[in-house]
Design an enzyme around this catalytic site. Structure first.
Site, PDB file in Angstrom:
ATOM      1  N   TYR A   1      25.960  -3.567  20.896  1.00 46.59           N
ATOM      2  CA  TYR A   1      24.891  -3.145  19.678  1.00 46.59           C
ATOM      3  C   TYR A   1      25.288  -3.479  18.182  1.00 46.59           C
ATOM      4  CZ  TYR A   1      20.802  -0.648  17.426  1.00 46.59           C
ATOM      5  OH  TYR A   1      19.661  -0.632  16.554  1.00 46.59           O
TER       6      TYR A   1
ATOM      7  N   SER B   1      17.279  -5.545  20.273  1.00 48.26           N
ATOM      8  CA  SER B   1      16.931  -5.172  18.663  1.00 48.26           C
ATOM      9  C   SER B   1      18.074  -5.413  17.958  1.00 48.26           C
ATOM     10  CB  SER B   1      16.835  -3.425  18.831  1.00 48.26           C
ATOM     11  OG  SER B   1      16.204  -3.084  17.783  1.00 48.26           O
TER      12      SER B   1
ATOM     13  N   HIS C   1       8.706  -2.001  22.296  1.00 46.17           N
ATOM     14  CA  HIS C   1      10.079  -2.198  21.723  1.00 46.17           C
ATOM     15  C   HIS C   1      10.887  -1.909  22.887  1.00 46.17           C
ATOM     16  CE1 HIS C   1      13.363  -3.259  18.946  1.00 46.17           C
ATOM     17  NE2 HIS C   1      13.728  -2.166  19.129  1.00 46.17           N
TER      18      HIS C   1
END
Length: 702
Positions: free
Chosen positions: A461, A541, A659
């Site tokens: 991430y 994301s 999302h």
């Protein structure tokens, strides 16, 4: 890799361009930002058709789907929370699209359904988000979101009668529910969107705090706080447990917190008092001891500390340190039973301590091993609570913790149809480009041969101070059972090692994050875990940005790339929904210096025609109003045009999904069946386990 070169749907281009400080940037796919236009809908339909056709031809997709269904079909529960004499928890019997909320009267009571969100829609796309009992359990409030959107509605149940009230709060986003007795609650809301057609992409501004009194219409809600001079701020309201202090946590984005409080027991208090000013630090009010506040802060402590403050004398010089900064990063503090429960990260695994309210350490809580534990804390008068523990091959398990003895007891353990003893996880530390040591978890079968031939998935991430800690995923077991290796790298930009680690991967230092990820891939190759032809990368994301940046910077290093709901247009991300909140993390193209470095890595703007990019499956959803699907639409169109070899460049656009939060089980399984099938097909992996072929249509569970 499948050898045939795909013919993609024609995507029209226009001559739109923008001038950034003398630099002209073409944006030929700007029209795809209009998510409710007919030509965009037609493009989505055409892209999904070619993606579905590609995935349908993968011969082992049916067996992957079958095993995913089997592994997902097991009863699981959340850790119960206490509300008076009631225990409150969620339970999924296996393949239910949404977990069902249950209550039971005490530890020996019979569990009964409180709310079943599966009854709220035919396809399971309405999910419950925030929940809260009133002080004496007279009412139960909960918010619901449809199709994965951030927009929510708050509903109220008369808990004693189990009847839904007429109270309905609309236009809510990023809000908790904080009850004042049994009379009403505080929440954060927005004005009604001007246009329903653009509500999933238009910028959200002017969040306010309201108080809703039970039995009244939303139009009568009392405005508690607003800041007309700063429309691009978040504000969250909560009451301390004794309902003495009303606390506002205010943020200009995803980094930095200002805190204001109001002493509701002070008859001379006419408004809010600022106790943490500005947005240079991250802080949170944990609770209070009488007229003093307990504060978690990284002021003068990059790895956080806990202090006691008098809100009437909020200067840092007047703070009293309860728990000083430690070598490990302090991630969470909670109160319960007259104690403080302090969670740390030690090399990305949870460590939990119990302290007295004066900060004195009583003991460290024993956990099953390296992993992730959460749920510590309870009401001041309670003497036990429940928490969960999980790791990569350890499903989320519920334990009961006794505060007086400091002992944990197994409470609920799920049973899955796989052998956890067949796998092992180890943690390595590898050097990044600048020599920084970065931790990475590597999970695979015991005794796996390091010959460079193992299909490997690398996940990360790297941003927003978010920590990636060990967690179980039944879908990853499918990959591991077939001999795949699953790796999670803890890149800079996260918070695993405190604020310094976070800041080393933000703004003009964002390239460090990409370097860390590329170095992880190079380590796995050098140590013979895998090779470029067998290596896939995945992230969602901000992690989708990570994958997009690395596949454009080092396309030869990866066989497959899965950028999910990614931030891929770094020049325009802040112009949609709440993208403005990420400027503190990324910077903005409205500032020349920041424009320059954003352009240097923006995935959309760094595709080069004729380059052979990895086989790519972009995933997004039509109701994603966090990272709007235009990012993925434009990147897919540009990648298909630029692709210089036969490796597929596909986009998978989910319908009635967002999302990720609240996504139905059926959609999750379908998506992972597509992702694992795509990755296997493009890393040379094969399904070798004798899994039973599913009956009928293997493409969908719903």
């Amino acid at each position: 890799m499948m050898p045939q070169r795909l013919t993609y749907p024609a995507t029209k281009k226009n001559d739109h361009a923008d001038n950034y400080f003398g630099t002209t940037i073409a944006d030929p796919y700007r029209w795809l930002e209009n998510d409710h236009a007919a030509d965009t809908a037609a493009w989505v339909k055409a892209q999904n058709a070619i993606t579905d056709a590609y995935l349908d031809q993968i011969p082992f997709r049916g067996r992957i789907l079958s095993r995913l269904v089997e592994l997902s079909d097991y009863p699981r529960e959340s850790a119960a929370r206490r509300a008076g004499r009631w225990l409150f928890f969620s339970r999924n019997s296996g393949l239910q699209n949404q977990a069902v909320l249950y209550v039971q009267d005490g530890a020996e009571g019979k569990a009964e359904v409180l709310i079943d969100p599966n009854q709220l829609s035919e396809d399971g796309t309405i999910a419950i988000q925030a929940t809260a009992f009133s002080k004496n359990q007279r009412y139960f409030a909960y918010s619901v979101a449809a199709s994965g959107s951030d927009w929510q509605e708050i509903l109220v149940l008369d808990f004693q009668r189990r009847e839904l009230l007429a109270d309905r709060i609309e236009h809510v986003k990023f809000s908790g529910i904080s009850w004042a007795g049994d009379d009403g609650f505080y929440y954060s809301g927005y004005e009604q969107p001007r246009d329903e057609k653009t509500k999933f992409s238009a910028v959200s501004t002017h969040q306010r705090v309201y108080y809703h009194r039970i039995g009244t219409a939303q139009t009568e809600d009392l405005l508690i706080y607003e800041d007309r001079d700063h429309p691009l701020r978040y504000v969250d309201a909560s009451l301390t447990e004794d309902e003495r202090f009303l606390v506002l946590h205010i943020a200009e984005g995803t980094d930095g917190t200002e805190i204001r409080v109001r002493d509701l027991q002070d008859p001379h208090s006419s408004g809010f008092r600022t106790v943490v000013a500005g947005f240079d630090t991250n802080a949170a009010i944990i609770g209070n001891v009488g007229d003093k506040l307990i504060l978690q802060t990284n002021a003068a402590a990059p790895r956080f500390r806990v202090v006691l403050m008098d809100p009437r004398k909020p200067d840092t010089a007047d703070w009293s340190t309860l728990i000083p900064e430690a070598t490990e990063t302090l991630t969470d503090v909670a109160t319960g039973g007259g104690k403080l429960f302090v969670s740390y990260l030690k090399d990305a695994s949870t460590l939990v301590q119990q302290h007295r309210l004066d900060g004195t350490l009583e003991h460290q809580i024993s956990l099953p091993g390296p992993g992730t534990a959460a749920g510590f804390g309870c009401r001041a008068h309670e003497d036990y609570f429940f928490y969960t523990f999980t790791s990569f091959t350890y499903p989320a398990t519920v334990f009961r913790y006794d505060i007086a003895t400091g002992l944990s007891a197994l409470y609920k353990s799920p049973e899955l149809r796989f052998d956890p003893e067949a796998f092992e996880t180890k943690q390595v530390f590898y050097p990044s480009k600048d020599g920084t040591l970065v931790p990475m978890f590597i999970t695979g079968k015991k005794g796996i041969e390091l010959d460079g031939n193992n299909p490997t998935m690398l996940y990360a991430y790297g941003g927003f101070n978010i920590n990636l800690t060990p967690a179980f995923s039944s879908s990853n077991i499918v990959w591991l059972e077939q001999g795949g290796i699953y790796c999670v790298a803890n890149l800079r930009g996260g918070g695993e090692y405190g604020e310094d680690w976070h800041q080393a991967g933000m703004l003009d230092r964002k390239q460090n994050v990409f370097d860390d990820f590329i170095a992880a891939a190079e380590y796995l190759i050098a140590e013979k875990y895998t090779r470029p032809e067998k290596l896939a990368i995945r992230g969602g994301s901000n992690g989708g940005l990570l994958v997009g940046a690395c596949m454009t910077q080092r396309p030869e290093l990866f066989a497959a790339a899965i950028p999910q709901v990614g931030v891929l247009d770094m020049l325009r991300y802040h112009k949609f929904t709440v993208g403005w909140g990420w400027v503190v993390e990324y910077g903005s193209s409205d500032t020349e210096a920041q424009f320059r470095y954003l352009l240097s890595y923006s995935p959309l703007h760094n595709l080069r025609s004729g380059t052979c990019y990895p086989a790519t499956l972009i995933t997004t959803a039509d109701h994603d109003d966090r990272v709007v699907p235009a990012h993925s639409f434009k990147f897919a169109a540009a990648l298909q045009e630029a692709q210089g070899c036969a490796a597929p460049a596909l986009i998978r656009i989910d319908i009635r999904a967002g999302h990720g939060a609240g996504k139905p089980t059926a959609k999750l399984i379908d998506e992972m069946a597509d992702i694992w099938s795509f990755v296997w097909a493009n890393t040379g992996g094969i399904v070798v386990q004798p899994l039973q072929e599913p009956p009928g249509n293997t493409k969908s569970l719903h």
